[in-house]
Enzyme design. Sequence first.
Site, mmCIF file in Angstrom:
data_model
loop_
_atom_site.group_PDB
_atom_site.id
_atom_site.type_symbol
_atom_site.label_atom_id
_atom_site.label_comp_id
_atom_site.label_asym_id
_atom_site.label_seq_id
_atom_site.Cartn_x
_atom_site.Cartn_y
_atom_site.Cartn_z
ATOM 1 N N LYS A 118 -6.849 12.483 8.688
ATOM 2 C CA LYS A 118 -7.347 11.270 9.357
ATOM 3 C C LYS A 118 -6.229 10.608 10.176
ATOM 4 C CE LYS A 118 -9.908 8.660 6.680
ATOM 5 N NZ LYS A 118 -10.403 7.590 5.779
ATOM 6 N N LYS A 130 -3.391 9.193 -1.468
ATOM 7 C CA LYS A 130 -4.478 8.387 -2.048
ATOM 8 C C LYS A 130 -4.120 8.084 -3.485
ATOM 9 C CE LYS A 130 -8.578 6.985 -0.641
ATOM 10 N NZ LYS A 130 -8.948 6.754 0.769
ATOM 11 N N THR A 214 -12.633 -0.870 9.915
ATOM 12 C CA THR A 214 -13.305 0.413 9.677
ATOM 13 C C THR A 214 -14.709 0.367 10.271
ATOM 14 O OG1 THR A 214 -12.038 0.548 7.625
ATOM 15 C CG2 THR A 214 -13.775 2.175 7.935
ATOM 16 N N SER A 374 -4.404 -0.632 9.871
ATOM 17 C CA SER A 374 -3.348 -0.674 8.846
ATOM 18 C C SER A 374 -2.005 -0.378 9.492
ATOM 19 C CB SER A 374 -3.597 0.392 7.766
ATOM 20 O OG SER A 374 -4.425 -0.105 6.752
#
Length: 440
Positions: A118, A130, A214, A374
């Site tokens: 991503k 993650k 998002t 971000s």
Amino acid sequence: MCSDSLRTKEPNIKLMTTKTNSTTVENHDSMFDSVLARLDVAAKIYGLSDDVTSILRNPQKQVKVSIPVMMDDGKLQVFEGFRTIHSTVLGPSKGGIRYAMDVCDDEVKALSAWMTFKCAVANLPYGGAKGGIKCDPRKMSVGELERLTKAYTVAMADVFGPQTDIPAPDMGTSGREMAWLVDAYNKVHRGNFPGVTTGKPVGLGGSLGRDAATGRGVMVATLSALDKMKLQKNEVTCAVQGFGNVGSHAARFLFEQGLKICAIGDHTATLWNEKGIDIKAALDYAKANGNVLKGFTGGVEIKPAELLTANVDVLVPAALQNVITEEIANNIKAKLIVEGANGPTTAEADHILNEKGIIVVPDILANGGGVTVSYFEWVQNNQGYYWSEDEVNAKHDASMKAAFESVWNNGQQYKTTMRIGAYITALKKVELGIKARGNY
Ligand code: GLU
């Protein structure tokens, strides 16, 4: 029926069928295996070397911690916490922290790999990671959640870092948890490190526009796809699954852009209205009623799965992973799917959607708006100078559009789907990084 007449109008483009470059994969119980299956397909179509493929098939680092927390009833409970760093080839690893009962090693690994791809698709100077804690945040008090978050941060204090591994919110976490995380990190490292995480509250180093980013990115990706399909935004209908941070903002932005949102749903209710749902009213209702849609009367209640197979042009799954299974895929009527959630489509369902000529804007492109802002937050933290919301949004929109174009072009060039086109876009960048750095 919701905009049925449109369905007879064929979009004036060549749909990217992949009967030549097939995405057929076997059944996968493991989420990480399903990531690997797609990686392998993309690697083969693109011609990635076995060396680079095998580096990317293995996460760089996996950390698991046990976190004892004193609960409100005076009893101690031990939670499991995870952080997987999939890659730091292109920069510090980046990715959210999830609080949910199904958090496990396999899921965190899969999500960390997706973050590598991503970030590369979004052209950010980051690798992928993650984290998560196996817990049910809805059943915990604010005090318990704060102690859990701070204890997890202390346990991960050597993993996280503004130049090494940068967390962010994900399912079950928000700016509140990120503020607790910064506080604990600052105390361990005796300083002020706002760039150790992103998605912080505005005023505590957070960026304007991050909360809605998002959903905003999903809107930009949807409009870009409609453009390629030569469809007018104010003539198409849409269903959005999920009304949390991604789904609610995506529905709002799409509604503001003139799309008719005929179905929305969250874990408490799924609603249908062929005339279109007033998303502003739904947002107001959810805000006043514990952030859930239960009881909202702007549509009739339908079953959750019916939203996915509803008679609409655009489907935005923005809730959970693996909701578009083979069975659902066979019944999907939308001609465009824009993946707001991470991993909403199983690898097996992908093949069916492709055979049906449905265009899927994949998660690693469609929901990249969050990590893009971000990155902007982290840049602002590093320079100590903050931008206006308009500036953030303009940079975000330009970045999403550019990412969409590269993915689309790679899909066309390699005669494959947008999903595999997105993987190829990422693989090209990561391959460059791996080769340039060399090996021991
Ligand atoms: N959790 C979000 C994602 O999956 C955001 C990650 C980030 O901003 O680092 O993309």
